[in-house]
Design an enzyme around this catalytic site. Structure first.
Site, PDB file in Angstrom:
ATOM      1  N   HIS A   1       1.826  18.828 -25.830  1.00  0.00           N
ATOM      2  CA  HIS A   1       1.609  17.388 -25.679  1.00  0.00           C
ATOM      3  C   HIS A   1       0.383  16.882 -26.445  1.00  0.00           C
ATOM      4  CE1 HIS A   1       4.718  17.748 -22.669  1.00  0.00           C
ATOM      5  NE2 HIS A   1       4.674  16.463 -22.406  1.00  0.00           N
TER       6      HIS A   1
ATOM      7  N   ASN B   1       1.434  20.439 -20.014  1.00  0.00           N
ATOM      8  CA  ASN B   1       1.136  19.639 -21.204  1.00  0.00           C
ATOM      9  C   ASN B   1       1.253  20.452 -22.491  1.00  0.00           C
ATOM     10  OD1 ASN B   1       0.590  17.390 -19.619  1.00  0.00           O
ATOM     11  ND2 ASN B   1      -1.555  17.964 -19.355  1.00  0.00           N
TER      12      ASN B   1
ATOM     13  N   GLU C   1      11.873  19.724 -23.512  1.00  0.00           N
ATOM     14  CA  GLU C   1      11.105  19.982 -22.280  1.00  0.00           C
ATOM     15  C   GLU C   1      11.666  21.203 -21.537  1.00  0.00           C
ATOM     16  OE1 GLU C   1       8.327  18.397 -21.285  1.00  0.00           O
ATOM     17  OE2 GLU C   1       8.324  16.501 -22.392  1.00  0.00           O
TER      18      GLU C   1
ATOM     19  N   HIS D   1       9.431  11.121 -27.857  1.00  0.00           N
ATOM     20  CA  HIS D   1       8.435  11.925 -27.142  1.00  0.00           C
ATOM     21  C   HIS D   1       8.834  13.411 -27.096  1.00  0.00           C
ATOM     22  CE1 HIS D   1       5.496  13.153 -24.186  1.00  0.00           C
ATOM     23  NE2 HIS D   1       6.472  13.604 -23.408  1.00  0.00           N
TER      24      HIS D   1
ATOM     25  N   LYS E   1       8.744  23.558 -12.528  1.00  0.00           N
ATOM     26  CA  LYS E   1       7.871  22.395 -12.352  1.00  0.00           C
ATOM     27  C   LYS E   1       7.464  22.250 -10.887  1.00  0.00           C
ATOM     28  CE  LYS E   1       6.537  17.880 -13.384  1.00  0.00           C
ATOM     29  NZ  LYS E   1       6.602  16.715 -14.214  1.00  0.00           N
TER      30      LYS E   1
ATOM     31  N   LYS F   1       4.052  11.797 -10.834  1.00  0.00           N
ATOM     32  CA  LYS F   1       3.231  11.026 -11.776  1.00  0.00           C
ATOM     33  C   LYS F   1       3.958   9.711 -12.057  1.00  0.00           C
ATOM     34  CE  LYS F   1       0.550  14.468 -14.328  1.00  0.00           C
ATOM     35  NZ  LYS F   1       0.333  15.118 -15.636  1.00  0.00           N
TER      36      LYS F   1
ATOM     37  N   ARG G   1       0.827  -1.234   0.000  1.00  0.00           N
ATOM     38  CA  ARG G   1       0.000   0.000   0.000  1.00  0.00           C
ATOM     39  C   ARG G   1       0.850   1.268   0.000  1.00  0.00           C
ATOM     40  NH1 ARG G   1      -3.589  -3.002   3.655  1.00  0.00           N
ATOM     41  NH2 ARG G   1      -5.146  -3.934   2.293  1.00  0.00           N
TER      42      ARG G   1
ATOM     43  N   ARG H   1      -1.430  22.687 -13.393  1.00  0.00           N
ATOM     44  CA  ARG H   1      -0.463  21.654 -13.788  1.00  0.00           C
ATOM     45  C   ARG H   1      -0.661  21.263 -15.250  1.00  0.00           C
ATOM     46  NH1 ARG H   1       1.963  16.506 -10.408  1.00  0.00           N
ATOM     47  NH2 ARG H   1       3.296  15.785 -12.105  1.00  0.00           N
TER      48      ARG H   1
ATOM     49  N   HIS I   1       1.028  14.299 -29.022  1.00  0.00           N
ATOM     50  CA  HIS I   1       0.460  12.955 -28.852  1.00  0.00           C
ATOM     51  C   HIS I   1      -0.074  12.427 -30.186  1.00  0.00           C
ATOM     52  CE1 HIS I   1      -1.780   9.664 -26.930  1.00  0.00           C
ATOM     53  NE2 HIS I   1      -2.733   9.969 -27.802  1.00  0.00           N
TER      54      HIS I   1
ATOM     55  N   GLU J   1      -3.388  17.917 -10.719  1.00  0.00           N
ATOM     56  CA  GLU J   1      -3.859  18.430 -12.004  1.00  0.00           C
ATOM     57  C   GLU J   1      -5.372  18.635 -12.015  1.00  0.00           C
ATOM     58  OE1 GLU J   1      -1.471  16.819 -15.230  1.00  0.00           O
ATOM     59  OE2 GLU J   1      -3.143  17.078 -16.595  1.00  0.00           O
TER      60      GLU J   1
HETATM   61  N1  GLY Z   1       4.799  15.848 -17.340  1.00  0.00           N
HETATM   62  C1  GLY Z   1       3.703  16.620 -16.952  1.00  0.00           C
HETATM   63  C2  GLY Z   1       3.424  16.589 -15.490  1.00  0.00           C
HETATM   64  O1  GLY Z   1       4.219  16.053 -14.730  1.00  0.00           O
HETATM   65  O2  GLY Z   1       2.407  17.074 -15.066  1.00  0.00           O
END
Ligand code: GLY
Length: 368
Positions: free
Chosen positions: A249, A246, A185, A267, A227, A143, A121, A242, A253, A237
């Protein structure tokens, strides 16, 4: 060395950016390492190139690494990869109060972070990112995910690391193309929220890409600081803040999907091109000056990254690319939010973009 705090209630942690951090890993991670044997999940290439430095750093504090090797590539972020890793962590006797070190790029960070989110957990982990993309993006912010047959990163969890050690020396062995993909990035942070940083990259970008110590540390630390600030404001998000990360993206994508999520378009390269498209689309909608869109395209191209969709030689139309976007995990109650620009450094979330307009725009770009 720069130390950047990620301020989260009760779960704040530091991102340390600099040289010789691997050699000091035992000391820097000491508050999190309770046992003499430290479970390390490592990318095969990163371990071959830099593992000895981490082992030496752990040995400084009388610790040793017990290493689980992960093959490079998105294929490792799978259900079977997750099952094998969690079985190994259980066999290692990892307990909830222990920390696992994730050593490698985004694949290892995402997979290990997710395994740690669900092991007993939730156990702790320390990110040791060894690619530029992982240092400025995926290792920070919690993430974690694996891929499934339905798409990339569709199963995962928010699970923050306890510490991130970004050793800049690991970037020196990156293939040039991968370094460029990570730089996309870095550029993204300037385009989305910091015009002065964008301008600074215009002057110092080539030094960053040739590993000049001061500029490289400044670029990584500035990216991480932006960030960290955004994650601290909107960890999960939910507010739209947040989501600004993107930028590039959604267009990217679609291009990744059309090119098969592989070597044809990495990417970071897709994000770079996606940023150019977001800028041009914003200018076309009279949201920002066309001259700013041209500057974004020039910065991408100067970094050796793709700035023209037509250069990809895609055999599709704009509607096909929009169709790919509809399978993006950013879809929200049937609508697709786009990160657009009012200028360089002024990204915003647009929730009312007409997809027919996007298809027409992409049709023009494909024929450019
Ligand atoms: N890579 C985008 C984020 O971490 O929100």
């Amino acid at each position: 060395m720069a130390v950047i705090p990620v301020a989260l209630a009760g779960r704040s942690y530091s991102v340390e950016v600099g040289h010789s951090l691997l050699e000091r890993a035992g000391e820097l991670a000491a508050p999190f390492l309770r046992k003499a044997s430290v479970p390390v999940v490592a990318d095969r290439n990163a371990w071959a190139l830099h593992g000895a430095r981490l082992e030496a750093g752990l040995a400084e504090t009388d610790r040793s690494a017990s290493v689980y090797i992960v093959e490079s590539g998105e294929g490792s972020k799978s259900w079977t990869g997750l099952a094998a890793l969690t079985d190994w962590l259980l066999a290692e006797g990892v307990e909830r109060g222990d920390h696992v070190i994730a050593f490698g790029g985004g694949v290892v960070g995402d997979l290990t972070g997710f395994a740690c989110a669900i092991l007993k957990r939730g156990c702790g982990f320390v990110q040791v990112p060894t690619t530029l993309l992982a240092q400025v993006d995926s290792s920070v912010g919690g993430k974690t995910a694996i891929n499934t047959s339905a798409g990339k990163n569709l199963v995962g969890a928010f699970h923050q690391p306890s510490l991130v050690l970004a050793d800049l020396a690991t970037l020196g062995t990156l293939p040039e193309r991968e370094l460029g993909a990570g730089y996309a990035e870095v550029l993204k942070y300037g385009v989305l929220g910091d015009r002065a940083f964008f301008d600074w990259l215009g002057v110092h970008g080539s030094e960053v890409l040739s590993f000049a110590d001061g500029p490289l540390e400044h670029a990584v630390a500035t990216s991480v600081a932006m960030k960290a600030a955004i994650v601290a404001e909107d960890e999960r998000e939910t507010t739209g803040r947040r989501a600004l990360l993107n930028l590039g993206h959604t267009f990217g994508h679609a291009l990744e999907a059309q090119t098969g999520f592989g070597e044809r378009l990495l990417h970071g390269e897709a994000v770079a091109l996606g940023m150019v498209l977001a800028a041009r689309f914003s200018a076309r909608a009279a949201l920002m000056d066309a001259s700013d869109a041209s500057k974004v395209a020039a910065a991408v191209s100067d970094a050796g990254l793709p700035a023209e969709v037509a250069s990809l030689g895609l055999n599709c139309d704009g509607a096909t690319l929009v169709e790919h976007m509809l399978h993006d995990k950013k879809m929200d109650a049937g609508a697709l939010p786009f990160v657009l620009l009012r200028g360089i450094g002024e990204a915003f979330l647009a929730r009312d973009v007409d997809l027919a307009d996007v298809a027409a725009f992409l049709h023009e770009e494909l024929a450019r």
